[in-house]
Design an enzyme around this catalytic site. Sequence first.
Site, PDB file in Angstrom:
ATOM      1  CG  HIS A   1     -59.519 -15.311  41.809  1.00  0.00           C
ATOM      2  ND1 HIS A   1     -60.339 -14.531  41.019  1.00  0.00           N
ATOM      3  CD2 HIS A   1     -59.280 -16.419  41.060  1.00  0.00           C
ATOM      4  CE1 HIS A   1     -60.577 -15.134  39.878  1.00  0.00           C
ATOM      5  NE2 HIS A   1     -59.946 -16.283  39.860  1.00  0.00           N
TER       6      HIS A   1
ATOM      7  CG  ASP B   1     -65.233 -21.872  42.111  1.00  0.00           C
ATOM      8  OD1 ASP B   1     -65.271 -22.793  41.273  1.00  0.00           O
ATOM      9  OD2 ASP B   1     -64.288 -21.075  42.176  1.00  0.00           O
TER      10      ASP B   1
ATOM     11  CD  GLU C   1     -62.535 -12.258  42.859  1.00  0.00           C
ATOM     12  OE1 GLU C   1     -61.298 -12.296  42.720  1.00  0.00           O
ATOM     13  OE2 GLU C   1     -63.324 -12.372  41.900  1.00  0.00           O
TER      14      GLU C   1
ATOM     15  CG  ASN D   1     -58.031 -11.191  41.180  1.00  0.00           C
ATOM     16  OD1 ASN D   1     -57.840 -12.408  41.211  1.00  0.00           O
ATOM     17  ND2 ASN D   1     -59.233 -10.668  41.393  1.00  0.00           N
TER      18      ASN D   1
HETATM   19  C1  F6R Z   1     -62.242 -22.097  39.051  1.00  0.00           C
HETATM   20  C2  F6R Z   1     -61.681 -21.190  40.033  1.00  0.00           C
HETATM   21  C3  F6R Z   1     -60.806 -20.039  39.663  1.00  0.00           C
HETATM   22  C4  F6R Z   1     -59.896 -20.301  38.461  1.00  0.00           C
HETATM   23  C5  F6R Z   1     -59.125 -19.039  38.102  1.00  0.00           C
HETATM   24  C6  F6R Z   1     -58.262 -19.239  36.871  1.00  0.00           C
HETATM   25  O1  F6R Z   1     -63.035 -23.094  39.652  1.00  0.00           O
HETATM   26  O2  F6R Z   1     -61.962 -21.362  41.161  1.00  0.00           O
HETATM   27  O3  F6R Z   1     -60.016 -19.689  40.765  1.00  0.00           O
HETATM   28  O4  F6R Z   1     -59.019 -21.340  38.757  1.00  0.00           O
HETATM   29  O5  F6R Z   1     -60.030 -17.992  37.855  1.00  0.00           O
HETATM   30  O6  F6R Z   1     -59.098 -19.445  35.762  1.00  0.00           O
HETATM   31  P1  F6R Z   1     -58.523 -19.945  34.377  1.00  0.00           P
HETATM   32  O7  F6R Z   1     -58.016 -21.321  34.598  1.00  0.00           O
HETATM   33  O8  F6R Z   1     -59.704 -19.926  33.434  1.00  0.00           O
HETATM   34  O9  F6R Z   1     -57.443 -19.002  33.991  1.00  0.00           O
END
Ligand code: F6R
Length: 241
Positions: free
Chosen positions: A137, A67, A142, A135
Site C-alpha cells: 500500500h 492520510d 490497500e 502489502n
Molecule cells: C503513512 C502511510 C503509509 C505508510 C506505510 C509504511 O502516512 O500512508 O502508507 O507509509 O504503512 O509505514 P511505516 O513507515 O510505519 O513502515
Amino acid sequence: MKIIQVPDYEEMSKRAAEFLLKKIKQNPILTLGLATGSTPKGLYEQLILDRRKHGTSFQHVTTINLDEYIGLPASNPNSYHSFMTENLFRHLDIPLSNSYLPNGEAADLQKECARYESIIDEKGIDVQVLGIGQNGHIGFNEPGTSFNQTTHITTLAHSTRQVNARFFHSIEDVPKQAITMGIASIMKSSEILLLASGTKKAAAVHQLLSGEISEDFPASALHHHPHVTIIADDEALSIFT
Ligand code: F6R
C-alpha cells in the site's frame, strides 16, 4: 524509477533530507506531500537538525499529508495530526495554516474527501514523500484499490491494522477506516520520493521493482509516474540485489 541504495536507515534518512532540502532551497514556496509512520521519522529528525544547525526556514513551505484515521480526535496521540505535530511541525517554522491533513472527524466524510482533493488541486504537490506497506500500500490505498481513486474513505486491511497495532494498546483500538489520498491524487504530484528500510519491506520492494503493474499491488502504479526516486537501504533491497 531512479533507485538510490544506501547502507541503512540513518543514511536513507540523511539522503532523503538532502533531497528535500535541495528542493526547498531551489523553491522556498514548495508544497510537500508528507507521510507518517516509522519510515519518515528519521527524515523528519534530519530536517529538524538542519533547521537547528543552519537555520533553514520552512516558513513558505506548504505540507499536505497522505492520510488520517477516521474517528480519532486530532488530539489523540495516535492520530496522524499528533504524529506530525510531535515529529515535525512543532520543531519547524511552518505556519500551521500551511499544513493540511484530512479531518477524520468531519461530520460529512465524503464532503471532507472532496474538500481535501480540492486542496491538493489548488496547491499542487511538488514532491510527495511515500513509505510503502508490507502489502504494497501507499497512503492507505490497500490492495485492490482502483488506480483512478482520488481522496476517499478506505477500510484498512487486517494486516495493516496488525502492523499498526504496535502504536496502540491492542489491535481492537486501531481504527478500521481512514481518509487517504487516492492513487490518482498521489500521481498528480510533480515528483515522488519513496523511502524503504528494513527486511520487513524487502518483499514489497522486490515486487515493486519487478515492474509488474497491478491494482493488487498499489505501489506498482508508480511505474506510470515519470519522476520517481526510491531511496532504500540494503535490507529493503536484499531480495532485489
Ligand atoms: C503513512 C502511510 C503509509 C505508510 C506505510 C509504511 O502516512 O500512508 O502508507 O507509509 O504503512 O509505514 P511505516 O513507515 O510505519 O513502515
